[in-house]
Design a protein around this motif. Structure first.
Motif, mmCIF file in Angstrom:
data_model
loop_
_atom_site.group_PDB
_atom_site.id
_atom_site.type_symbol
_atom_site.label_atom_id
_atom_site.label_comp_id
_atom_site.label_asym_id
_atom_site.label_seq_id
_atom_site.Cartn_x
_atom_site.Cartn_y
_atom_site.Cartn_z
ATOM 1 N N ARG A 7 0.815 -1.208 0.000
ATOM 2 C CA ARG A 7 0.000 0.000 0.000
ATOM 3 C C ARG A 7 0.852 1.263 0.000
ATOM 4 N N ILE A 8 2.108 1.170 -0.460
ATOM 5 C CA ILE A 8 2.935 2.371 -0.529
ATOM 6 C C ILE A 8 2.417 3.241 -1.674
ATOM 7 N N ALA A 9 2.027 4.455 -1.351
ATOM 8 C CA ALA A 9 1.545 5.386 -2.379
ATOM 9 C C ALA A 9 2.710 6.220 -2.876
ATOM 10 N N LEU A 10 2.886 6.264 -4.172
ATOM 11 C CA LEU A 10 3.975 7.038 -4.774
ATOM 12 C C LEU A 10 3.417 8.305 -5.402
ATOM 13 N N PHE A 11 4.096 9.420 -5.130
ATOM 14 C CA PHE A 11 3.759 10.694 -5.755
ATOM 15 C C PHE A 11 4.970 11.105 -6.594
ATOM 16 N N SER A 12 5.096 10.448 -7.743
ATOM 17 C CA SER A 12 6.306 10.602 -8.559
ATOM 18 C C SER A 12 6.241 11.869 -9.401
ATOM 19 N N ARG A 13 7.393 12.443 -9.571
ATOM 20 C CA ARG A 13 7.570 13.606 -10.439
ATOM 21 C C ARG A 13 9.034 13.645 -10.838
ATOM 22 N N VAL A 14 9.377 14.518 -11.768
ATOM 23 C CA VAL A 14 10.767 14.673 -12.189
ATOM 24 C C VAL A 14 11.479 15.567 -11.180
ATOM 25 N N PHE A 15 12.606 15.076 -10.634
ATOM 26 C CA PHE A 15 13.425 15.908 -9.750
ATOM 27 C C PHE A 15 14.893 15.542 -9.927
ATOM 28 N N ASP A 16 15.768 16.378 -9.397
ATOM 29 C CA ASP A 16 17.209 16.226 -9.564
ATOM 30 C C ASP A 16 17.743 15.351 -8.429
ATOM 31 N N VAL A 17 18.129 14.111 -8.729
ATOM 32 C CA VAL A 17 18.624 13.218 -7.688
ATOM 33 C C VAL A 17 20.031 13.610 -7.249
ATOM 34 N N SER A 18 20.806 14.313 -8.095
ATOM 35 C CA SER A 18 22.118 14.813 -7.672
ATOM 36 C C SER A 18 21.963 15.791 -6.512
ATOM 37 N N GLU A 19 20.999 16.667 -6.632
ATOM 38 C CA GLU A 19 20.740 17.629 -5.557
ATOM 39 C C GLU A 19 20.289 16.913 -4.289
#
Length: 726
Positions: free
Chosen positions: A311-323
């Motif tokens: 039941r893990i809800a994901l709120f995915s979007r594009v972001f900078d993983v380096s930051e």
């Protein structure tokens, strides 16, 4: 046949004789003593006699030739029977069919009226059964002394109008061959009968062994089916209990958060008031730290319960993983300084991923905190982020690496097991929910590496290997003979990739995204039913139709495909045409998927990996080799001259002799690279030698070179390829 006629009448007479089927193969001689030799020699005859002496000589030679032809035909029939018995001995045919074959074919080979088989009933020398084709005649051995004498002496015995030839004493069901013929048997015919008897005895023995094996297999598969049903029921009960446990845990966690929040709030108020003594302030700080730690554990319990229950809800979007990596390292700098450990990041200026930013930041914090807590004697921890190119789509690779001392490498490999704590198991749940991979390594040069991958945004994805016009079938079976036959039957309509067990099926299905999967139920290491459940549980493979196979003909009738989540369930062996029709029906019923775009990594000329694809796949194999200490060997095949447009033909020849997990790529101009995991030394040299021989059979000359990765002086995939082909 001697033809005595005039030159004018002879041609029409000869033509009339040749029209008759029964006379077509009879040698024809022409009497040419009357002086018509010149005219008669133009006819299609076996000889023209110029005199009575030459006529006698031609007659003698023709009769000898006819006998030689008849003898050759007889030998051919006898050899065919022996070959037929040999084939039947390994094909598991029924006893009745063996008997009918011997009875009919021996009659032809011996020129006898009939050949019967004497069967002793129940192994008792008093009752017998004479089998002649479809006729069965009871025989009382007590009143037929010739039969009994032959059976007891185990030697051929002549009877009225024939012979009784006993078989081997090891087989009691079939006792003897009974040959009926007016003319006596020659010595060589008796020897042949005894040879047939030995072959028949071997065939019967093999049939008995096969029948026993089939019965044992059926019993095992019946037990497997029953055990599988029991396990499914037990698994359902466990899931119900686990779901209730997670519900209770979630309720308790929620109920604990409120009082913990009160404790943290009031300790903050007490500390901010400034009226506490030093001892009281120390106690308030201790209470606050303990409450915050308890609150973190409660949050971890909640996350763990959600992950276990899916039941893990994901709120995915594009972001900078380096930051995100830099922020996580910055937030934990103080803790690192307290432990005397350096903490730094190595990341590009920007590396966008498509994921839930909050959960990925939690993963980073958990991994870095784990490295700070558990690395022994570490001087530095490095958080590294970079782009990893793969044939099945680029990913972001994030690593947390320390240089501490690892006492038990196996414990590092099992770090993400739930029994080792909630923090790392939550990391695994979060990453896998994103469709990524997470693992731990213990490099040979020391330290530990905790790494995971994340998908790139759709606009930044490189294409997967180009699909040709034919759809792709993943064939999963541990039987190489069936795999070869099925591949031949599907070729021309589908491209076929192979896997040998359930583990390999899941891995290859995720990487290749086939149009349909054909999978055997009973396989070593991991069976097809367990692999099917995992395929259905993964978003990237849940819609791939799966056709199950079983060597038990009745199993597909007892278990409906829909009950297992399969597209079809068929019994093997089955004709290739039937398998092809089942695959076509499954593909037509499956949901349409968008075609994958072409891109680097695939060579359109051969359908193999190109240089980029080989480097990407090799990078993964190098990681596995280092992670698990497994052997890995590379080989290059270079043509001795320009092969022109024959690269595709050479690739097809190589592909037929490459088995999973080995793979091959084409670097251009006919240069092929073969990657051989789990292979080294003489075994690798033999495989490469076979490939060079296969290419030589295709009339293309190649030279080869191998490179054992453990003997290479470091370097990653590109460096190893450069060293190999230089």
């Amino acid at each position: 046949m001697v033809l005595a006629s005039t030159a004018r009448v002879a041609p029409s007479l000869l033509a009339e004789l040749r029209k008759r089927p029964e006379l077509r193969r009879v040698p024809v001689l022409i009497d040419g003593t009357e002086g018509w030799r010149a005219s008669l020699q133009r006819l299609d005859v076996d000889g023209v006699a110029e005199s009575f002496d030459s006529l006698e000589r031609l007659l003698t030679n023709s009769l000898k030739a006819r006998k030689a032809v008849e003898l050759d035909e007889l030998i051919r029939k006898r050899l065919e029977l022996m070959l037929e018995l040999t084939r039947m001995s390994v094909s598991g045919v029924a006893l009745d069919e063996l008997v009918r074959t011997v009875s009919s074919r021996l009659s032809e080979g011996l020129g006898s009226e009939r050949v019967a088989v004497l069967q002793v009933q129940g192994g008792v020398m008093s009752r017998g059964l004479l089998i002649d084709g479809n006729e069965r005649t009871p025989v009382d051995l007590a009143v037929t002394p010739t039969y009994r004498r032959a059976l007891e002496s185990r030697l051929p015995v002549e009877i009225d109008g024939g012979w009784v030839v006993p078989l081997s004493a090891d087989v009691r069901e079939i006792a003897a061959l009974v040959v009926r013929r007016d003319t006596p048997l020659e010595r060589e015919e008796l020897d042949y009968l005894q040879a047939v008897g030995v072959a028949l005895a071997n065939a019967i023995e093999q049939q008995q062994v096969h029948a026993t094996a089939v019965r044992s297999q059926e019993a095992l598969e019946d037990a497997y089916v029953e055990r599988y049903k029991e396990l499914v029921e037990a698994n359902n009960r466990l899931r119900t209990a686990d779901r209730k446990k997670n519900e209770i845990m979630a309720v308790l966690s929620h109920d604990l958060r409120a009082p913990l929040g009160v404790i943290i709030g009031y300790t903050h108020i007490l500390s901010a008031d400034g009226t506490l003594t030093q001892v009281q302030q120390t106690s308030a700080d201790a209470i606050s730290r303990g409450a915050k730690k308890a609150l973190m554990l409660v949050e971890s319990l909640l996350d763990s319960a959600r992950g276990a229950d899916g039941r893990i809800a994901l709120f995915s979007r594009v972001f900078d993983v380096s930051e995100a990596c830099q922020d996580a390292a910055r937030e934990l700098q103080l803790l690192a300084k307290e432990k005397g450990v350096g903490l730094r990041t190595e990341a590009p200026l920007s590396l966008d991923v498509f994921a839930d930013e909050q959960k990925i930041r939690q993963v980073l914090q958990n991994l870095i905190t784990n490295a700070l807590k558990h690395s022994k004697g570490a001087k530095e921890i490095v958080v590294r982020a970079r782009l990893r190119k793969r044939p099945d789509g680029d990913v972001a690779l994030i690593e947390v690496r320390d240089d501490g001392k690892v006492e038990d490498p196996n414990a590092v490999l099992m770090a993400f097991d739930r029994s080792n704590g909630l923090g790392l198991s939550i990391c695994r749940d979060f990453v896998e929910r994103h469709g990524g991979e997470i693992w731990a390594e213990a490099p040979a040069d020391g330290g530990a590496v905790f790494a995971f991958t994340l998908p790139m945004p759709a606009g930044q994805q490189r294409g997967l290997p180009t699909r040709k016009s034919e759809p792709l079938v993943l064939l999963v079976d541990d039987d190489p003979i069936f795999s070869r036959i099925a591949t031949m039957g599907l070729s021309g309509h589908y491209r076929v990739e192979l896997a040998r067990d359930g583990n390999e099926a899941v891995s290859r299905a995720r990487a290749l995204q086939p149009d349909v999967i054909i999978m055997d139920v009973f396989m070593p290491n991991r069976d097809g039913l367990d692999a099917l459940r995992e395929l259905q549980s993964r978003p990237e493979t849940e819609n791939i139709p799966v056709i199950l196979l079983s060597a038990r003909p009745e199993l597909p009738e007892r278990v409906r495909p829909a009950e297992l989540g399969a597209a079809d369930f068929v019994a093997k062996p089955l004709p290739p045409s039937v398998l092809l029709s089942r695959v076509q029906a499954a593909v037509q019923r499956s949901r349409a998927r968008p075609q994958l775009s072409a891109g680097p990594g695939n060579d359109p000329e051969t359908g193999l990996y190109d240089h980029i694809g080989v480097a990407n796949a090799l990078e993964q194999e190098l990681s596995r080799s280092v992670r698990y200490g497994r052997p890995l060997t590379l080989a290059v095949l270079k043509p001795l001259s320009n092969i022109g447009d024959d690269a595709g033909r050479c690739a097809a020849a190589i592909r037929q002799h490459i088995e999973t997990p080995d793979f091959v790529g084409h670097l251009g101009h006919g240069v092929f690279v073969v990657v051989m995991p789990e292979t080294q030394g003489d075994e690798a040299q033999k495989l490469v030698g076979r490939l060079v021989g296969v290419l030589a059979d295709a009339h293309v000359s190649y030279r080869s070179r191998t490179l054992d990765v453990k003997d290479a002086t470091g370097g990653r995939a590109e460096q190893l390829l450069e060293k190999l082909i230089s």
